[in-house]
Design a protein around this motif. Structure first.
Motif, PDB file in Angstrom:
ATOM      1  N   MET A   1     -11.126 -10.821  -4.787  1.00  0.00           N
ATOM      2  CA  MET A   1      -9.890 -10.508  -5.454  1.00  0.00           C
ATOM      3  C   MET A   1      -8.921  -9.911  -4.430  1.00  0.00           C
ATOM      4  O   MET A   1      -9.268  -8.969  -3.719  1.00  0.00           O
ATOM      5  N   GLN A   2      -7.715 -10.473  -4.358  1.00  0.00           N
ATOM      6  CA  GLN A   2      -6.714  -9.944  -3.432  1.00  0.00           C
ATOM      7  C   GLN A   2      -6.181  -8.618  -3.947  1.00  0.00           C
ATOM      8  O   GLN A   2      -5.788  -8.510  -5.100  1.00  0.00           O
ATOM      9  N   LEU A   3      -6.186  -7.608  -3.063  1.00  0.00           N
ATOM     10  CA  LEU A   3      -5.691  -6.285  -3.437  1.00  0.00           C
ATOM     11  C   LEU A   3      -4.240  -6.076  -3.036  1.00  0.00           C
ATOM     12  O   LEU A   3      -3.460  -5.515  -3.785  1.00  0.00           O
ATOM     13  N   PHE A   4      -3.904  -6.496  -1.807  1.00  0.00           N
ATOM     14  CA  PHE A   4      -2.510  -6.395  -1.378  1.00  0.00           C
ATOM     15  C   PHE A   4      -2.270  -7.287  -0.181  1.00  0.00           C
ATOM     16  O   PHE A   4      -3.202  -7.714   0.496  1.00  0.00           O
ATOM     17  N   GLU A   5      -1.006  -7.568   0.044  1.00  0.00           N
ATOM     18  CA  GLU A   5      -0.582  -8.241   1.261  1.00  0.00           C
ATOM     19  C   GLU A   5       0.714  -7.584   1.713  1.00  0.00           C
ATOM     20  O   GLU A   5       1.470  -7.065   0.894  1.00  0.00           O
ATOM     21  N   LYS A   6       0.916  -7.574   3.010  1.00  0.00           N
ATOM     22  CA  LYS A   6       2.151  -6.989   3.523  1.00  0.00           C
ATOM     23  C   LYS A   6       2.424  -7.510   4.923  1.00  0.00           C
ATOM     24  O   LYS A   6       1.514  -7.929   5.636  1.00  0.00           O
ATOM     25  N   PHE A   7       3.699  -7.480   5.298  1.00  0.00           N
ATOM     26  CA  PHE A   7       4.106  -7.806   6.653  1.00  0.00           C
ATOM     27  C   PHE A   7       4.088  -6.514   7.455  1.00  0.00           C
ATOM     28  O   PHE A   7       4.593  -5.486   6.995  1.00  0.00           O
ATOM     29  N   LEU A   8       3.480  -6.561   8.623  1.00  0.00           N
ATOM     30  CA  LEU A   8       3.314  -5.347   9.421  1.00  0.00           C
ATOM     31  C   LEU A   8       4.648  -4.844   9.965  1.00  0.00           C
ATOM     32  O   LEU A   8       5.480  -5.623  10.417  1.00  0.00           O
ATOM     33  N   THR A   9       4.796  -3.532   9.937  1.00  0.00           N
ATOM     34  CA  THR A   9       5.969  -2.856  10.474  1.00  0.00           C
ATOM     35  C   THR A   9       5.601  -2.221  11.815  1.00  0.00           C
ATOM     36  O   THR A   9       4.424  -2.222  12.214  1.00  0.00           O
ATOM     37  N   GLN A  10       6.580  -1.643  12.477  1.00  0.00           N
ATOM     38  CA  GLN A  10       6.320  -0.956  13.735  1.00  0.00           C
ATOM     39  C   GLN A  10       5.323   0.180  13.531  1.00  0.00           C
ATOM     40  O   GLN A  10       4.407   0.359  14.324  1.00  0.00           O
ATOM     41  N   THR A  11       5.496   0.947  12.465  1.00  0.00           N
ATOM     42  CA  THR A  11       4.562   2.044  12.175  1.00  0.00           C
ATOM     43  C   THR A  11       3.153   1.507  11.959  1.00  0.00           C
ATOM     44  O   THR A  11       2.179   2.085  12.439  1.00  0.00           O
ATOM     45  N   ASP A  12       3.031   0.368  11.265  1.00  0.00           N
ATOM     46  CA  ASP A  12       1.714  -0.223  11.003  1.00  0.00           C
ATOM     47  C   ASP A  12       0.983  -0.604  12.284  1.00  0.00           C
ATOM     48  O   ASP A  12      -0.235  -0.496  12.356  1.00  0.00           O
ATOM     49  N   VAL A  13       1.698  -1.085  13.295  1.00  0.00           N
ATOM     50  CA  VAL A  13       1.031  -1.521  14.520  1.00  0.00           C
ATOM     51  C   VAL A  13       0.941  -0.416  15.584  1.00  0.00           C
ATOM     52  O   VAL A  13       0.172  -0.550  16.531  1.00  0.00           O
ATOM     53  N   GLU A  14       1.685   0.669  15.409  1.00  0.00           N
ATOM     54  CA  GLU A  14       1.659   1.745  16.406  1.00  0.00           C
ATOM     55  C   GLU A  14       0.949   3.016  15.953  1.00  0.00           C
ATOM     56  O   GLU A  14       0.506   3.801  16.789  1.00  0.00           O
ATOM     57  N   ARG A  15       0.851   3.232  14.633  1.00  0.00           N
ATOM     58  CA  ARG A  15       0.306   4.515  14.174  1.00  0.00           C
ATOM     59  C   ARG A  15      -0.758   4.389  13.093  1.00  0.00           C
ATOM     60  O   ARG A  15      -1.841   4.943  13.203  1.00  0.00           O
ATOM     61  N   ARG A  16      -0.436   3.696  11.993  1.00  0.00           N
ATOM     62  CA  ARG A  16      -1.340   3.597  10.838  1.00  0.00           C
ATOM     63  C   ARG A  16      -0.803   2.522   9.892  1.00  0.00           C
ATOM     64  O   ARG A  16       0.381   2.212   9.934  1.00  0.00           O
ATOM     65  N   LEU A  17      -1.659   1.989   9.046  1.00  0.00           N
ATOM     66  CA  LEU A  17      -1.241   0.984   8.072  1.00  0.00           C
ATOM     67  C   LEU A  17      -0.994   1.653   6.734  1.00  0.00           C
ATOM     68  O   LEU A  17      -1.918   2.248   6.156  1.00  0.00           O
ATOM     69  N   ALA A  18       0.230   1.578   6.240  1.00  0.00           N
ATOM     70  CA  ALA A  18       0.553   2.120   4.920  1.00  0.00           C
ATOM     71  C   ALA A  18      -0.027   1.193   3.849  1.00  0.00           C
ATOM     72  O   ALA A  18       0.175  -0.019   3.879  1.00  0.00           O
ATOM     73  N   VAL A  19      -0.778   1.765   2.915  1.00  0.00           N
ATOM     74  CA  VAL A  19      -1.421   1.025   1.828  1.00  0.00           C
ATOM     75  C   VAL A  19      -0.623   1.261   0.551  1.00  0.00           C
ATOM     76  O   VAL A  19      -0.258   2.403   0.255  1.00  0.00           O
ATOM     77  N   PRO A  20      -0.359   0.200  -0.234  1.00  0.00           N
ATOM     78  CA  PRO A  20       0.356   0.405  -1.499  1.00  0.00           C
ATOM     79  C   PRO A  20      -0.366   1.423  -2.393  1.00  0.00           C
ATOM     80  O   PRO A  20      -1.592   1.351  -2.562  1.00  0.00           O
ATOM     81  N   THR A  21       0.380   2.360  -2.932  1.00  0.00           N
ATOM     82  CA  THR A  21      -0.200   3.452  -3.726  1.00  0.00           C
ATOM     83  C   THR A  21      -1.003   2.942  -4.907  1.00  0.00           C
ATOM     84  O   THR A  21      -2.094   3.445  -5.179  1.00  0.00           O
ATOM     85  N   GLY A  22      -0.514   1.948  -5.628  1.00  0.00           N
ATOM     86  CA  GLY A  22      -1.235   1.414  -6.788  1.00  0.00           C
ATOM     87  C   GLY A  22      -2.588   0.837  -6.406  1.00  0.00           C
ATOM     88  O   GLY A  22      -3.585   1.036  -7.104  1.00  0.00           O
ATOM     89  N   THR A  23      -2.641   0.131  -5.287  1.00  0.00           N
ATOM     90  CA  THR A  23      -3.902  -0.434  -4.798  1.00  0.00           C
ATOM     91  C   THR A  23      -4.877   0.685  -4.479  1.00  0.00           C
ATOM     92  O   THR A  23      -6.049   0.635  -4.854  1.00  0.00           O
ATOM     93  N   PHE A  24      -4.387   1.698  -3.804  1.00  0.00           N
ATOM     94  CA  PHE A  24      -5.222   2.849  -3.440  1.00  0.00           C
ATOM     95  C   PHE A  24      -5.812   3.494  -4.687  1.00  0.00           C
ATOM     96  O   PHE A  24      -7.011   3.693  -4.801  1.00  0.00           O
ATOM     97  N   ARG A  25      -4.966   3.787  -5.651  1.00  0.00           N
ATOM     98  CA  ARG A  25      -5.388   4.484  -6.865  1.00  0.00           C
ATOM     99  C   ARG A  25      -6.393   3.651  -7.668  1.00  0.00           C
ATOM    100  O   ARG A  25      -7.363   4.167  -8.194  1.00  0.00           O
TER     101      ARG A  25
END
Length: 129
Positions: A1-25
Motif C-alpha cells: 500500500m502506498q503511504l506517500f510520494e513527494k518530490f525531494l527538496t533541498q532540505t530533504d537531500v541535505e538534512r532530513r526527509l519531511a514526512v506527511p503528518t497524516g501518514t506519520f499519524r
C-alpha cells in the motif's frame, strides 16, 4: 500500500526527509514515551536500510521527519532535488522490512510525456543503452 510520494527538496537531500503528518499519524506507531521509531525499509535493489522517523516532542504539530540513516541513503543513491520518492507499507518476510522505498528521476520528455526511471537505472539510460 502506498503511504506517500513527494518530490525531494533541498532540505530533504541535505538534512532530513519531511514526512506527511497524516501518514506519520496513521502508519508509524511510536513506542510509549518516545518521539521516534526506527523503520526497516527495503529499496528497489533489495538492500535494507534503517531510517529513524521522529517527531517534535513539544507543540501541536508533530512535523515528522526521517533523520538517522536517511542522509546515508541520499549519498549512496546520489539523490537530487526533484527526484520523486514513493514510500510503501509492504512487509518483506526475508529481510523483515516493513516498508519499501522507490526513488525515480525524470530523465527526459518524449513527445510531451515525461520519462521517469528508478535512480538505480539512470546511468544505464544516460549512457545510451
Amino acid at each position: 500500500m502506498q503511504l506517500f510520494e513527494k518530490f525531494l527538496t533541498q532540505t530533504d537531500v541535505e538534512r532530513r526527509l519531511a514526512v506527511p503528518t497524516g501518514t506519520f499519524r496513521d502508519h508509524f506507531e511510536l513506542p510509549r514515551d518516545s518521539h521516534y521509531v526506527d523503520l526497516l525499509v527495503k529499496d528497489s535493489t533489495g538492500k535494507t536500510w534503517t531510517f529513524r522517523c521522529s517527531s517534535r516532542q513539544t507543540g501541536n504539530h508533530p512535523k515528522p521527519v526521517f533523520s538517522a540513516g536517511w542522509l546515508e541513503f541520499v549519498r549512496i543513491k546520489g539523490l537530487q532535488i526533484n527526484d520523486q520518492v514513493v514510500f510503501h507499507k509492504q512487509r518483506d518476510e526475508a529481510s523483515e522490512a516493513e516498508f519499501k522505498i522507490e526513488v525515480k528521476r525524470r530523465i527526459t520528455s518524449l513527445m510531451g510525456k515525461e520519462i521517469w526511471v528508478d535512480v538505480e537505472q539512470v546511468g544505464y539510460y544516460r549512457s545510451g543503452n
